[in-house]
Design a protein around this motif. Structure first.
Motif, PDB file in Angstrom:
ATOM      1  N   PHE A 146     -20.865  11.225   8.909  1.00  0.00           N
ATOM      2  CA  PHE A 146     -21.572  11.496  10.161  1.00  0.00           C
ATOM      3  C   PHE A 146     -20.654  12.284  11.077  1.00  0.00           C
ATOM      4  O   PHE A 146     -19.500  12.550  10.728  1.00  0.00           O
ATOM      5  N   VAL A 147     -21.178  12.608  12.229  1.00  0.00           N
ATOM      6  CA  VAL A 147     -20.377  13.344  13.206  1.00  0.00           C
ATOM      7  C   VAL A 147     -20.071  12.404  14.362  1.00  0.00           C
ATOM      8  O   VAL A 147     -20.936  11.631  14.785  1.00  0.00           O
ATOM      9  N   THR A 148     -18.828  12.445  14.823  1.00  0.00           N
ATOM     10  CA  THR A 148     -18.467  11.625  15.971  1.00  0.00           C
ATOM     11  C   THR A 148     -17.705  12.483  16.983  1.00  0.00           C
ATOM     12  O   THR A 148     -17.500  13.672  16.761  1.00  0.00           O
ATOM     13  N   SER A 149     -17.333  11.873  18.095  1.00  0.00           N
ATOM     14  CA  SER A 149     -16.740  12.647  19.187  1.00  0.00           C
ATOM     15  C   SER A 149     -15.217  12.623  19.130  1.00  0.00           C
ATOM     16  O   SER A 149     -14.563  11.866  19.841  1.00  0.00           O
ATOM     17  N   GLY A 150     -14.659  13.453  18.277  1.00  0.00           N
ATOM     18  CA  GLY A 150     -13.217  13.640  18.279  1.00  0.00           C
ATOM     19  C   GLY A 150     -12.493  13.060  17.085  1.00  0.00           C
ATOM     20  O   GLY A 150     -12.919  12.058  16.491  1.00  0.00           O
ATOM     21  N   GLY A 151     -11.384  13.692  16.762  1.00  0.00           N
ATOM     22  CA  GLY A 151     -10.572  13.286  15.626  1.00  0.00           C
ATOM     23  C   GLY A 151      -9.924  11.924  15.835  1.00  0.00           C
ATOM     24  O   GLY A 151      -9.717  11.172  14.881  1.00  0.00           O
ATOM     25  N   SER A 152      -9.609  11.604  17.084  1.00  0.00           N
ATOM     26  CA  SER A 152      -8.972  10.318  17.355  1.00  0.00           C
ATOM     27  C   SER A 152      -9.931   9.180  17.002  1.00  0.00           C
ATOM     28  O   SER A 152      -9.556   8.223  16.313  1.00  0.00           O
ATOM     29  N   LEU A 153     -11.173   9.332  17.441  1.00  0.00           N
ATOM     30  CA  LEU A 153     -12.189   8.330  17.126  1.00  0.00           C
ATOM     31  C   LEU A 153     -12.487   8.343  15.621  1.00  0.00           C
ATOM     32  O   LEU A 153     -12.729   7.298  15.017  1.00  0.00           O
ATOM     33  N   GLY A 154     -12.432   9.519  15.031  1.00  0.00           N
ATOM     34  CA  GLY A 154     -12.655   9.661  13.590  1.00  0.00           C
ATOM     35  C   GLY A 154     -11.589   8.912  12.790  1.00  0.00           C
ATOM     36  O   GLY A 154     -11.907   8.164  11.858  1.00  0.00           O
ATOM     37  N   ASN A 155     -10.325   9.101  13.173  1.00  0.00           N
ATOM     38  CA  ASN A 155      -9.245   8.392  12.467  1.00  0.00           C
ATOM     39  C   ASN A 155      -9.391   6.883  12.610  1.00  0.00           C
ATOM     40  O   ASN A 155      -9.221   6.139  11.643  1.00  0.00           O
ATOM     41  N   LEU A 156      -9.727   6.445  13.819  1.00  0.00           N
ATOM     42  CA  LEU A 156      -9.918   5.004  14.035  1.00  0.00           C
ATOM     43  C   LEU A 156     -11.053   4.482  13.152  1.00  0.00           C
ATOM     44  O   LEU A 156     -10.921   3.428  12.510  1.00  0.00           O
ATOM     45  N   THR A 157     -12.147   5.229  13.096  1.00  0.00           N
ATOM     46  CA  THR A 157     -13.299   4.813  12.286  1.00  0.00           C
ATOM     47  C   THR A 157     -12.890   4.665  10.814  1.00  0.00           C
ATOM     48  O   THR A 157     -13.230   3.683  10.155  1.00  0.00           O
ATOM     49  N   ALA A 158     -12.151   5.657  10.313  1.00  0.00           N
ATOM     50  CA  ALA A 158     -11.745   5.627   8.905  1.00  0.00           C
ATOM     51  C   ALA A 158     -10.795   4.460   8.633  1.00  0.00           C
ATOM     52  O   ALA A 158     -10.926   3.762   7.623  1.00  0.00           O
ATOM     53  N   LEU A 159      -9.850   4.244   9.558  1.00  0.00           N
ATOM     54  CA  LEU A 159      -8.900   3.146   9.342  1.00  0.00           C
ATOM     55  C   LEU A 159      -9.601   1.784   9.401  1.00  0.00           C
ATOM     56  O   LEU A 159      -9.254   0.863   8.662  1.00  0.00           O
ATOM     57  N   LEU A 160     -10.600   1.678  10.271  1.00  0.00           N
ATOM     58  CA  LEU A 160     -11.365   0.419  10.330  1.00  0.00           C
ATOM     59  C   LEU A 160     -12.067   0.156   9.002  1.00  0.00           C
ATOM     60  O   LEU A 160     -12.105  -0.976   8.518  1.00  0.00           O
ATOM     61  N   ALA A 161     -12.614   1.229   8.433  1.00  0.00           N
ATOM     62  CA  ALA A 161     -13.300   1.073   7.141  1.00  0.00           C
ATOM     63  C   ALA A 161     -12.292   0.676   6.065  1.00  0.00           C
ATOM     64  O   ALA A 161     -12.549  -0.244   5.273  1.00  0.00           O
ATOM     65  N   ALA A 162     -11.139   1.359   6.071  1.00  0.00           N
ATOM     66  CA  ALA A 162     -10.111   1.061   5.066  1.00  0.00           C
ATOM     67  C   ALA A 162      -9.698  -0.405   5.157  1.00  0.00           C
ATOM     68  O   ALA A 162      -9.549  -1.096   4.143  1.00  0.00           O
ATOM     69  N   ARG A 163      -9.521  -0.872   6.388  1.00  0.00           N
ATOM     70  CA  ARG A 163      -9.107  -2.258   6.575  1.00  0.00           C
ATOM     71  C   ARG A 163     -10.218  -3.229   6.142  1.00  0.00           C
ATOM     72  O   ARG A 163      -9.945  -4.244   5.489  1.00  0.00           O
ATOM     73  N   ALA A 164     -11.454  -2.889   6.502  1.00  0.00           N
ATOM     74  CA  ALA A 164     -12.573  -3.772   6.139  1.00  0.00           C
ATOM     75  C   ALA A 164     -12.674  -3.916   4.623  1.00  0.00           C
ATOM     76  O   ALA A 164     -12.894  -5.008   4.097  1.00  0.00           O
ATOM     77  N   ILE A 165     -12.479  -2.807   3.926  1.00  0.00           N
ATOM     78  CA  ILE A 165     -12.554  -2.840   2.463  1.00  0.00           C
ATOM     79  C   ILE A 165     -11.420  -3.700   1.896  1.00  0.00           C
ATOM     80  O   ILE A 165     -11.627  -4.531   1.013  1.00  0.00           O
ATOM     81  N   LYS A 166     -10.235  -3.506   2.433  1.00  0.00           N
ATOM     82  CA  LYS A 166      -9.075  -4.260   1.936  1.00  0.00           C
ATOM     83  C   LYS A 166      -9.294  -5.769   2.140  1.00  0.00           C
ATOM     84  O   LYS A 166      -9.090  -6.571   1.227  1.00  0.00           O
ATOM     85  N   LEU A 167      -9.749  -6.120   3.352  1.00  0.00           N
ATOM     86  CA  LEU A 167      -9.943  -7.544   3.654  1.00  0.00           C
ATOM     87  C   LEU A 167     -11.111  -8.122   2.864  1.00  0.00           C
ATOM     88  O   LEU A 167     -11.114  -9.301   2.522  1.00  0.00           O
ATOM     89  N   ASN A 168     -12.075  -7.266   2.575  1.00  0.00           N
ATOM     90  CA  ASN A 168     -13.210  -7.717   1.785  1.00  0.00           C
ATOM     91  C   ASN A 168     -12.763  -8.055   0.358  1.00  0.00           C
ATOM     92  O   ASN A 168     -13.218  -9.021  -0.245  1.00  0.00           O
ATOM     93  N   ARG A 169     -11.850  -7.231  -0.144  1.00  0.00           N
ATOM     94  CA  ARG A 169     -11.375  -7.441  -1.515  1.00  0.00           C
ATOM     95  C   ARG A 169     -10.322  -8.533  -1.602  1.00  0.00           C
ATOM     96  O   ARG A 169     -10.206  -9.218  -2.604  1.00  0.00           O
ATOM     97  N   TYR A 170      -9.514  -8.639  -0.581  1.00  0.00           N
ATOM     98  CA  TYR A 170      -8.419  -9.629  -0.588  1.00  0.00           C
ATOM     99  C   TYR A 170      -8.519 -10.487   0.675  1.00  0.00           C
ATOM    100  O   TYR A 170      -7.740 -10.319   1.612  1.00  0.00           O
ATOM    101  N   PRO A 171      -9.467 -11.410   0.706  1.00  0.00           N
ATOM    102  CA  PRO A 171      -9.729 -12.176   1.934  1.00  0.00           C
ATOM    103  C   PRO A 171      -8.541 -13.023   2.394  1.00  0.00           C
ATOM    104  O   PRO A 171      -8.486 -13.428   3.550  1.00  0.00           O
ATOM    105  N   ASP A 172      -7.579 -13.243   1.502  1.00  0.00           N
ATOM    106  CA  ASP A 172      -6.448 -14.099   1.889  1.00  0.00           C
ATOM    107  C   ASP A 172      -5.339 -13.358   2.623  1.00  0.00           C
ATOM    108  O   ASP A 172      -4.382 -13.968   3.089  1.00  0.00           O
TER     109      ASP A 172
END
Ligand SMILES: *Cc1c(COP(=O)(O)O)cnc(C)c1O
Length: 475
Positions: A146-172
């Motif tokens: 999707f399109v969002t307002s700025g690279g800073s927000l874009g990087n945050l969005t991507a890192l949040l997804a990366a973290r969510a995936i990691k925690l989803n796979r390794y809940p401990d």
């Protein structure tokens, strides 16, 4: 009605809309004409912040209502002109005339995008542009975004997804032990994202760059060991394409291979340099981006549309679905689906500008060759400028440019080059024809230029070097 004057009717009057509109277009046309003409028209008419503030205070307190066109002109006079040939400063783009017009259209439509009805054409355009871009990058058909307002927000969005995936796979995993690995040259928005995510800055494993300011691939394994020593778990490795300070592209292929080997999320920050994908001459700089789990790219930097407009792309839809899942019953009927056309489900933003209209119109009207020529011109000019700097006495080139960012300094062998170059930068800003900025390499102060303006030519940049010599001679 105030004093017998029907102001609402005046504000809605179409004759006056037309008349002011014509005058505004003429004003902008004349200014663009100056920009095309010569280097001698000022890019910046420097005024110190306090003077600027008093000027506008006085304006605001005036009893007389402003004439629209006079006010527009005054705002223009007191603002930096990105369209000038001498504008070679930050990465914010001088927009092409077509984007000035699409801005008027998007302001009028003011579609808020969050739900389908509020951005019918816009949401469809986003889907098409994102898919096209993902294909160009060589990402699989599952890629989405999707399109969002700025690279800073874009990087945050991507890192949040990366973290969510990691925690989803390794809940401990312990939440505040999660870390990212990135080049020391990475943009500061990565640090911001970590702060927003509530993670200590110590959890950024910074990898030294090589002499060309690219991440040193030989140090990646050590990075993992450093993380382990600190009791940290890396959830994401970030590649810069390119870095902000010097415009260096990390070796994305090596980073991608490394991430595959260690089963790590690979994010590519292509905020500035992603559009090289449009150029046959430069797209090899992005080899390896096809391995990314997420990519961000600013349209408002090297694709020269109005700020802000940023593509966020994920390798698979499931990856970012986790990030923003929440209830908003008043917006969406079906809480479980991930419809692409309700863009508010995928971004931080609720109401969001219809910024996609600018890139869509530019591509639709001028075609992809437009951006190929545009990138070739700006990257090519940077190469020529760097060559010229290298050939001159009294100038040091920081590194061979890989993009349109060129860093250099005046060097006449004097003891205090940092202060001398600071003075040069200050004098250039006061002169006003050229606007450039600075960066640091270790403790050394360098002048930094982003060649952003397709109107700029090599001889304009030669004049800059002459001017710098002239300033230095007087010191
Ligand atoms: C500019 C930039 C950003 C931040 O993007 P904004 O659109 O200014 O928020 C992030 N990363 C890199 C590499 C950049 O050059």
């Amino acid at each position: 009605m105030i004093n017998g004057k029907d102001i609402l009717s005046e504000a809605l009057d179409l004759k006056s809309f037309e008349s002011i509109g014509h005058k505004l277009i003429e004003l902008l046309r004349d200014d663009m004409k100056l920009s095309q003409e010569s280097i001698d028209h000022k890019t910046i008419d420097w005024l110190n912040p306090d003077e600027q503030l008093s000027l506008w205070k006085e304006d605001f307190l005036s009893k007389e209502p402003a004439e629209a066109i006079d006010l527009f002109k005054k705002i223009m006079d007191k603002s930096i002109k990105l369209s000038r040939k001498g504008y070679i400063g930050h990465q914010v783009a001088p927009v092409y005339p077509i984007s000035v017009l699409s801005s008027a259209l998007s302001a009028y439509l003011n579609n808020g995008m969050a739900v389908y009805e509020m951005g019918m054409s816009g949401n469809a355009m986003e889907k098409i542009i994102i898919t096209d871009l993902a294909n160009r990058f060589g990402l699989p058909n599952s890629a989405t975004g999707f399109v969002t307002s700025g690279g800073s927000l874009g990087n945050l969005t991507a890192l949040l997804a990366a973290r969510a995936i990691k925690l989803n796979r390794y809940p401990d995993l312990v939440y505040n032990k999660l870390a990212v690995m990135v080049s020391e040259e990475a943009h500061y928005s990565i640090e911001r994202a970590m702060i927003v995510m509530g993670l200590p800055l110590d959890n950024i494993i910074k990898i030294k760059s090589d002499s060309d300011f690219r991440i040193n691939i030989d140090n990646l394994e050590t990075g993992i060991l450093t993380a382990e020593d600190k009791g940290l778990q890396i959830f994401c490795v970030i590649g810069c394409a390119c870095s902000t300070s010097t415009g260096a592209y990390d070796d994305l292929k090596a980073l991608g291979d490394f991430c595959k080997l260690h089963d790590l999320w690979f994010h590519v920050d292509a905020a500035h340099g992603g559009p090289a994908i449009y150029s046959d001459r430069y797209k090899n700089l992005l080899i390896g981006i096809e391995q990314a789990d997420s990519v961000i790219m600013d349209f408002h930097k090297m694709m020269h549309v109005p700020s802000l407009s940023t593509a966020v792309i994920f390798r698979t839809a499931a990856h970012h679905a986790l990030t923003f899942y929440q209830d908003a019953k008043y917006l969406w009927d079906d809480q479980s689906s991930e419809e692409w056309y309700n863009s508010g489900k995928q971004t931080f933003e609720c109401t969001k500008p219809m910024s996609i209209i600018h890139i869509y119109t530019a591509l639709r009207i001028y075609g992809e060759m437009f951006y190929e020529q545009h990138i070739n011109k700006l990257y090519g000019l940077a190469t020529d400028f760097a060559k010229s700097i290298k050939e001159k006495q009294n100038f040091d080139l920081l590194c061979t440019p890989q993009s349109n960012i060129v860093c250099f300094r005046f060097n006449n062998g004097s003891d205090n080059l940092n202060d001398l170059n600071k003075i040069i930068l200050r004098e250039l800003t006061l002169d006003g024809r050229f606007y450039l900025v600075s960066t640091k390499a270790g403790n050394d102060f360098y002048l930094r230029t982003s060649i952003m303006n397709p109107r700029t030519e090599l001889n304009d940049l030669e004049l800059l070097l002459l001017k710098i010599n002239e300033i230095a001679d007087k010191k």
